[in-house]
Design an enzyme around this catalytic site. Sequence first.
Site, PDB file in Angstrom:
ATOM      1  CG  HIS A  88      54.045  41.293 -69.053  1.00 26.52           C
ATOM      2  ND1 HIS A  88      53.299  39.886 -68.739  1.00 26.52           N
ATOM      3  CD2 HIS A  88      54.597  41.670 -68.619  1.00 26.52           C
ATOM      4  CE1 HIS A  88      54.137  40.124 -67.412  1.00 26.52           C
ATOM      5  NE2 HIS A  88      54.876  40.998 -67.485  1.00 26.52           N
ATOM      6  NE  ARG A 115      54.884  38.365 -63.228  1.00 24.75           N
ATOM      7  CZ  ARG A 115      55.149  39.430 -63.549  1.00 24.75           C
ATOM      8  NH1 ARG A 115      54.880  40.251 -64.120  1.00 24.75           N
ATOM      9  NH2 ARG A 115      56.307  38.540 -63.593  1.00 24.75           N
TER      10      ARG A 115
HETATM   11  P1  NDP Z   1      60.716  43.815 -54.674  1.00 22.95           P
HETATM   12  O1  NDP Z   1      61.044  42.529 -54.316  1.00 22.95           O
HETATM   13  O2  NDP Z   1      61.761  44.698 -54.910  1.00 22.95           O
HETATM   14  O3  NDP Z   1      59.463  45.034 -53.787  1.00 22.95           O
HETATM   15  C1  NDP Z   1      58.053  43.674 -53.895  1.00 22.95           C
HETATM   16  C2  NDP Z   1      56.892  44.738 -52.766  1.00 22.95           C
HETATM   17  O4  NDP Z   1      55.882  44.156 -52.109  1.00 22.95           O
HETATM   18  C3  NDP Z   1      57.730  44.822 -50.987  1.00 22.95           C
HETATM   19  O5  NDP Z   1      57.981  46.421 -51.120  1.00 22.95           O
HETATM   20  C4  NDP Z   1      57.596  43.668 -50.545  1.00 22.95           C
HETATM   21  O6  NDP Z   1      57.509  44.295 -48.850  1.00 22.95           O
HETATM   22  C5  NDP Z   1      55.912  43.866 -51.237  1.00 22.95           C
HETATM   23  N1  NDP Z   1      54.780  42.711 -50.499  1.00 22.95           N
HETATM   24  C6  NDP Z   1      55.379  41.517 -50.391  1.00 22.95           C
HETATM   25  N2  NDP Z   1      54.312  40.624 -50.249  1.00 22.95           N
HETATM   26  C7  NDP Z   1      53.797  41.172 -49.308  1.00 22.95           C
HETATM   27  C8  NDP Z   1      52.387  41.462 -48.778  1.00 22.95           C
HETATM   28  N3  NDP Z   1      52.380  39.791 -48.173  1.00 22.95           N
HETATM   29  N4  NDP Z   1      52.024  42.408 -48.186  1.00 22.95           N
HETATM   30  C9  NDP Z   1      52.145  43.316 -48.038  1.00 22.95           C
HETATM   31  N5  NDP Z   1      53.320  43.695 -48.819  1.00 22.95           N
HETATM   32  C10 NDP Z   1      54.069  42.721 -49.975  1.00 22.95           C
HETATM   33  O7  NDP Z   1      60.201  43.280 -56.376  1.00 22.95           O
HETATM   34  P2  NDP Z   1      59.931  44.548 -57.228  1.00 22.95           P
HETATM   35  O8  NDP Z   1      59.222  46.020 -57.099  1.00 22.95           O
HETATM   36  O9  NDP Z   1      61.323  44.485 -58.165  1.00 22.95           O
HETATM   37  O10 NDP Z   1      58.752  43.723 -58.696  1.00 22.95           O
HETATM   38  C11 NDP Z   1      57.691  44.018 -58.579  1.00 22.95           C
HETATM   39  C12 NDP Z   1      56.936  43.129 -58.934  1.00 22.95           C
HETATM   40  O11 NDP Z   1      56.176  43.226 -60.526  1.00 22.95           O
HETATM   41  C13 NDP Z   1      56.971  41.424 -59.432  1.00 22.95           C
HETATM   42  O12 NDP Z   1      57.149  40.404 -58.912  1.00 22.95           O
HETATM   43  C14 NDP Z   1      56.314  41.280 -60.935  1.00 22.95           C
HETATM   44  O13 NDP Z   1      55.488  40.554 -60.638  1.00 22.95           O
HETATM   45  C15 NDP Z   1      56.390  43.055 -60.941  1.00 22.95           C
HETATM   46  N6  NDP Z   1      56.755  43.669 -62.732  1.00 22.95           N
HETATM   47  C16 NDP Z   1      55.987  43.711 -63.977  1.00 22.95           C
HETATM   48  C17 NDP Z   1      56.508  44.100 -64.615  1.00 22.95           C
HETATM   49  C18 NDP Z   1      55.939  44.321 -65.553  1.00 22.95           C
HETATM   50  O14 NDP Z   1      56.493  44.456 -67.653  1.00 22.95           O
HETATM   51  N7  NDP Z   1      54.103  44.027 -65.748  1.00 22.95           N
HETATM   52  C19 NDP Z   1      57.872  43.794 -65.090  1.00 22.95           C
HETATM   53  C20 NDP Z   1      58.502  44.104 -64.102  1.00 22.95           C
HETATM   54  C21 NDP Z   1      58.062  43.490 -62.755  1.00 22.95           C
HETATM   55  P3  NDP Z   1      58.765  44.108 -47.888  1.00 22.95           P
HETATM   56  O15 NDP Z   1      59.439  45.498 -48.497  1.00 22.95           O
HETATM   57  O16 NDP Z   1      58.777  44.685 -46.480  1.00 22.95           O
HETATM   58  O17 NDP Z   1      59.493  43.261 -48.261  1.00 22.95           O
END
Ligand code: NDP
Length: 308
Positions: free
Chosen positions: A271, A223
């Site tokens: 995006h 994002r």
């Molecule tokens: P998930 O919820 O599956 O994964 C999120 C990951 O981030 C997890 O490993 C989580 O840790 C980690 N995380 C969250 N908060 C923290 C923190 N404070 N410190 C360290 N690690 C953290 O999300 P997705 O993989 O499905 O998607 C990720 C993002 O990608 C979406 O939220 C979206 O914003 C973006 N996106 C962008 C797109 C684009 O076209 N550009 C398309 C789709 C998504 P833990 O495993 O420990 O919970």
Amino acid sequence: MTLLFCSTTDRSDRWLSELDARLPGLEVRVWPEMGDPADIEMALVWKPPHGLLATLPNLKLIVSLGAGVESLLLDPTLPEVPLVRMVSEGLTVDMAGYVALQVLRWHRLLDEYKALQQAGRWEPLDPCPASEVKVGILGMGELGMASAKTLLSMDYRVLGWSRTPKTLPGVESFSGPDGLAAMLGQCNMLVCLLPLTAETRGLLNRKLFAALPKGAVVVNAARGGHLVEEDLLEALESGHIAGASLDVFAEEPLPAGHPFWTHPKVHVTPHVAAVTHPSRSAAVVAEAITAFREGRPLPNLVDRSQGY
Ligand code: NDP
């Protein structure tokens, strides 16, 4: 049960036909033609206007057309009903492909070869082997894990950072603030695939760039709110950061005249790293709706306390 579809960017006609094929008889209303708001029990949405969902007195389920739900959670009136986010194979494959594309672009010196082509020069360059390139992934969830596996299959060295520690063969796992500091100093490339939360907003900033080795490349496909844009421009200007691939921005569409448009070391995409196509993702929505109707546990439920 009636479903409200609300998105200004997704094609409602395509979604309606894909959902009809999977859930025949489901009544779907397309915002702003809502009819009686009291009829609506489920909503399938992407960035609905803040306040809209609070006007539905019988709403029991929200399904997000996107994987990231920060815009929904920023609505202070968002009803306290289960919120399911988009996790689909198509989205995951697309993102892993985008990450691989950007890593290859920088590592295999595509910009340099383009310049050589334009100069009519046949000049093999000498990038190091992939096995000597360390790619750090911020966020080891659905998209981060898949990207890591794709990079591993191409022989890159992969490091991953998440909130909780992970075990993925071949990936060096880091977690928490100390883990981040330990990982950054090793990364030749850094890929951001975090959800946007209070904790992760602005993480890609001057301090983080300084912790990366000189010459590192930054890829942000998560994002725009993760990146402090002026800090990146400064790090590019100084040469500490060698380049950036950016798919998401603080303001979208990226405003005319923004320095990223013409920056020689920045690659901009609008995006599109991973897009929710109805043909690939309707099955996931249908399964969430069916699970809800049958009272089964909901897949891909958002933990509102964590913000993702
Ligand atoms: P998930 O919820 O599956 O994964 C999120 C990951 O981030 C997890 O490993 C989580 O840790 C980690 N995380 C969250 N908060 C923290 C923190 N404070 N410190 C360290 N690690 C953290 O999300 P997705 O993989 O499905 O998607 C990720 C993002 O990608 C979406 O939220 C979206 O914003 C973006 N996106 C962008 C797109 C684009 O076209 N550009 C398309 C789709 C998504 P833990 O495993 O420990 O919970």
